[in-house]
Design a protein around this motif. Sequence first.
Motif, PDB file in Angstrom:
ATOM      1  N   SER A   1       0.741  -1.684  -0.297  1.00  9.07           N
ATOM      2  CA  SER A   1       0.371   0.086  -0.532  1.00  9.07           C
ATOM      3  C   SER A   1       0.982   1.232  -0.017  1.00  9.07           C
ATOM      4  CB  SER A   1      -0.730   0.228   1.309  1.00  9.07           C
ATOM      5  OG  SER A   1      -1.794   1.412   1.131  1.00  9.07           O
ATOM      6  N   PRO A   2       0.445   2.303  -0.739  1.00  8.62           N
ATOM      7  CA  PRO A   2      -0.841   2.592  -1.289  1.00  8.62           C
ATOM      8  C   PRO A   2      -0.550   2.919  -2.903  1.00  8.62           C
ATOM      9  CG  PRO A   2       0.167   4.719  -1.592  1.00  8.62           C
ATOM     10  CD  PRO A   2       0.754   4.040  -0.682  1.00  8.62           C
ATOM     11  N   THR A   3      -0.106   1.428  -3.057  1.00  6.44           N
ATOM     12  CA  THR A   3       0.425   1.835  -5.043  1.00  6.44           C
ATOM     13  C   THR A   3       0.769   0.286  -4.910  1.00  6.44           C
ATOM     14  OG1 THR A   3       2.445   2.926  -4.557  1.00  6.44           O
ATOM     15  CG2 THR A   3       1.023   3.968  -5.841  1.00  6.44           C
ATOM     16  N   PRO A   4       0.359  -0.454  -4.686  1.00  5.77           N
ATOM     17  CA  PRO A   4       0.730  -2.035  -4.884  1.00  5.77           C
ATOM     18  C   PRO A   4       0.584  -3.092  -5.828  1.00  5.77           C
ATOM     19  CG  PRO A   4      -1.917  -2.182  -4.893  1.00  5.77           C
ATOM     20  CD  PRO A   4      -1.443  -0.831  -4.457  1.00  5.77           C
ATOM     21  N   ASN A   5       1.056  -2.141  -6.960  1.00  6.35           N
ATOM     22  CA  ASN A   5       0.985  -2.776  -8.340  1.00  6.35           C
ATOM     23  C   ASN A   5       1.904  -1.842  -9.041  1.00  6.35           C
ATOM     24  OD1 ASN A   5      -0.202  -0.788  -9.424  1.00  6.35           O
ATOM     25  ND2 ASN A   5      -1.486  -2.473 -11.099  1.00  6.35           N
ATOM     26  N   VAL A   6       2.800  -0.769  -9.318  1.00  9.55           N
ATOM     27  CA  VAL A   6       3.355   0.322  -9.454  1.00  9.55           C
ATOM     28  C   VAL A   6       5.005   0.135  -9.129  1.00  9.55           C
ATOM     29  CG1 VAL A   6       4.103   2.176  -8.776  1.00  9.55           C
ATOM     30  CG2 VAL A   6       1.780   1.843  -8.875  1.00  9.55           C
ATOM     31  N   TRP A   7       5.524  -0.046 -10.585  1.00  5.99           N
ATOM     32  CA  TRP A   7       7.200   0.168 -10.395  1.00  5.99           C
ATOM     33  C   TRP A   7       7.441   1.542 -10.376  1.00  5.99           C
ATOM     34  CZ3 TRP A   7      10.175  -3.495 -14.461  1.00  5.99           C
ATOM     35  CH2 TRP A   7      11.849  -2.586 -14.383  1.00  5.99           C
ATOM     36  N   ASN A   8       8.546   1.810  -9.403  1.00  2.00           N
ATOM     37  CA  ASN A   8       9.016   3.136  -9.873  1.00  2.00           C
ATOM     38  C   ASN A   8       9.995   3.438  -8.793  1.00  2.00           C
ATOM     39  OD1 ASN A   8       7.710   3.991  -7.131  1.00  2.00           O
ATOM     40  ND2 ASN A   8       5.967   4.972  -8.469  1.00  2.00           N
TER      41      ASN A   8
ATOM     42  N   THR B   1      10.156   5.225  -6.148  1.00  2.00           N
ATOM     43  CA  THR B   1       9.694   5.415  -4.443  1.00  2.00           C
ATOM     44  C   THR B   1       8.285   4.563  -3.939  1.00  2.00           C
ATOM     45  OG1 THR B   1       7.308   6.415  -5.418  1.00  2.00           O
ATOM     46  CG2 THR B   1       9.257   7.793  -4.632  1.00  2.00           C
ATOM     47  N   ALA B   2       7.816   3.478  -4.619  1.00  2.00           N
ATOM     48  CA  ALA B   2       7.175   2.950  -4.172  1.00  2.00           C
ATOM     49  C   ALA B   2       7.339   1.103  -4.030  1.00  2.00           C
ATOM     50  CB  ALA B   2       5.616   1.459  -5.440  1.00  2.00           C
ATOM     51  N   THR B   3       7.442   0.669  -2.802  1.00  2.00           N
ATOM     52  CA  THR B   3       8.431  -0.358  -2.072  1.00  2.00           C
ATOM     53  C   THR B   3       7.425  -1.508  -2.363  1.00  2.00           C
ATOM     54  OG1 THR B   3       7.229  -0.315  -0.076  1.00  2.00           O
ATOM     55  CG2 THR B   3       9.169   0.684  -0.103  1.00  2.00           C
ATOM     56  N   ASN B   4       7.211  -1.784  -3.041  1.00  2.00           N
ATOM     57  CA  ASN B   4       7.305  -3.340  -4.512  1.00  2.00           C
ATOM     58  C   ASN B   4       7.893  -4.411  -4.704  1.00  2.00           C
ATOM     59  OD1 ASN B   4       4.005  -2.780  -4.114  1.00  2.00           O
ATOM     60  ND2 ASN B   4       4.179  -1.855  -6.033  1.00  2.00           N
ATOM     61  N   PHE B   5       9.524  -3.963  -4.414  1.00  2.00           N
ATOM     62  CA  PHE B   5      10.657  -5.203  -4.721  1.00  2.00           C
ATOM     63  C   PHE B   5      10.795  -5.875  -3.647  1.00  2.00           C
ATOM     64  CE2 PHE B   5      10.683  -3.032  -8.403  1.00  2.00           C
ATOM     65  CZ  PHE B   5      10.730  -4.083  -9.127  1.00  2.00           C
ATOM     66  N   PHE B   6      11.223  -7.393  -3.281  1.00  2.00           N
ATOM     67  CA  PHE B   6      11.921  -7.306  -1.438  1.00  2.00           C
ATOM     68  C   PHE B   6      13.557  -7.859  -2.239  1.00  2.00           C
ATOM     69  CE2 PHE B   6      12.818 -11.492   1.076  1.00  2.00           C
ATOM     70  CZ  PHE B   6      12.496 -10.476   3.038  1.00  2.00           C
ATOM     71  N   ASN B   7      13.949  -7.781  -0.970  1.00  2.00           N
ATOM     72  CA  ASN B   7      15.341  -7.489  -0.890  1.00  2.00           C
ATOM     73  C   ASN B   7      15.598  -8.260   0.093  1.00  2.00           C
ATOM     74  OD1 ASN B   7      17.560  -7.321  -0.612  1.00  2.00           O
ATOM     75  ND2 ASN B   7      17.994  -4.668  -0.183  1.00  2.00           N
TER      76      ASN B   7
ATOM     77  N   GLY C   1      18.782  -9.822   0.754  1.00  2.00           N
ATOM     78  CA  GLY C   1      19.795  -9.342   1.222  1.00  2.00           C
ATOM     79  C   GLY C   1      19.172  -8.716   3.044  1.00  2.00           C
ATOM     80  N   THR C   2      18.423  -7.629   2.687  1.00  2.00           N
ATOM     81  CA  THR C   2      17.849  -6.948   4.534  1.00  2.00           C
ATOM     82  C   THR C   2      16.341  -7.687   4.530  1.00  2.00           C
ATOM     83  OG1 THR C   2      16.538  -5.791   2.284  1.00  2.00           O
ATOM     84  CG2 THR C   2      18.518  -5.241   3.067  1.00  2.00           C
ATOM     85  N   GLY C   3      15.720  -8.743   4.014  1.00  2.00           N
ATOM     86  CA  GLY C   3      15.112  -9.524   4.525  1.00  2.00           C
ATOM     87  C   GLY C   3      13.381  -8.565   4.602  1.00  2.00           C
ATOM     88  N   SER C   4      13.609  -7.005   3.645  1.00  2.00           N
ATOM     89  CA  SER C   4      12.252  -6.336   3.699  1.00  2.00           C
ATOM     90  C   SER C   4      12.157  -6.008   2.450  1.00  2.00           C
ATOM     91  CB  SER C   4      12.450  -5.323   4.436  1.00  2.00           C
ATOM     92  OG  SER C   4      13.597  -4.345   4.310  1.00  2.00           O
ATOM     93  N   PHE C   5      11.021  -5.068   2.444  1.00  2.00           N
ATOM     94  CA  PHE C   5      10.615  -4.289   1.085  1.00  2.00           C
ATOM     95  C   PHE C   5      11.224  -3.383   0.493  1.00  2.00           C
ATOM     96  CE2 PHE C   5       7.119  -7.538   1.789  1.00  2.00           C
ATOM     97  CZ  PHE C   5       6.485  -7.573   0.232  1.00  2.00           C
TER      98      PHE C   5
END
Length: 300
Positions: free
Chosen positions: A61-68, A70-76, A78-82
């Motif tokens: 949220s709030p942009t569940p399908n956006v790739w830019n 500022t969105a955090t829809n990728f999982f890292n 290495g850090t275990g987080s979005f």
Amino acid sequence: ASPYTVMTYGGSLNGNAANLKIASSNPRYTFSLVDPATTPGSIQISVTGVPTPLVWKGGQSPTPNVWNHTATNFFNSGTGSFDYFYDGDLVTFDDTAVTNIVNITETNAPSLISMVNNTTAYTFVGSGNLSGTLDKEGSGTVTLAISNALTLNSITNNQGTLILSPSVDSTLVTVISDNGSGLGTIVKAGTNVLTLSGNNSAYYGTMSVTNGTLRYSAIAALGAGGSVYATNGGSLDINNIDTGTKNIAIAGMGYNGQGALANLTTTWPADPYQRAHYITMVGNAAIVVNARVDVANGAF
């Protein structure tokens, strides 16, 4: 390779490194100024760092399908987080995503887009664009339907179906290749005109146009090995260019009745006239030309 020259000048330089400041919004890399006293005539910047591997998940949220950026829809992992996406990252699309619709709202420049999806079919839409390398290794379908002409550096399609569905008439200069297995399929979909102008002679898979018009600027743009199919309301426009030894299978009336095999140019070809070779009709088909085309070695 680093260092990179960002400015050149003539004469002597007044001042020193203290007069220059480097700023970057990308935390993956460190930028530092090379002492100008050691690089007379140029200003250089040294860059250190490595791209970060990210896996697309979506659903944030709030942009569940956006790739830019500022969105955090990728999982890292290495850090275990979005995480945020930064240009230069290595992005992977597999079968673990929450959403398979990816809305590209900016120009994103990953180093590599790795498509390893087998059961999840991805569709890329949006008003942005993509650069970098797209490497398709999974057997699942990938559809590129963004609003702008693609600016990818290269496309590798080793298996599965890659659907090119531009929403505007466009030219794809990107080179398409594979590993020689010929297991991939490129499909031109959508009602617009797509012109292939890259040297795709290292692509051995199938090409197909099922809607709209597929045009090419040289026979190498249609690949090296596999056949080209113009069916289901799609048109292959030979564009006054001899089809060489390419096997072409046609059926139907083509897009808007303009012919499954067409020569839509209004410019009369030079002698010797262009020929369409090795044409196979796999169903009732229309061949429509605005200028002369001779058909040879056909199977009607």
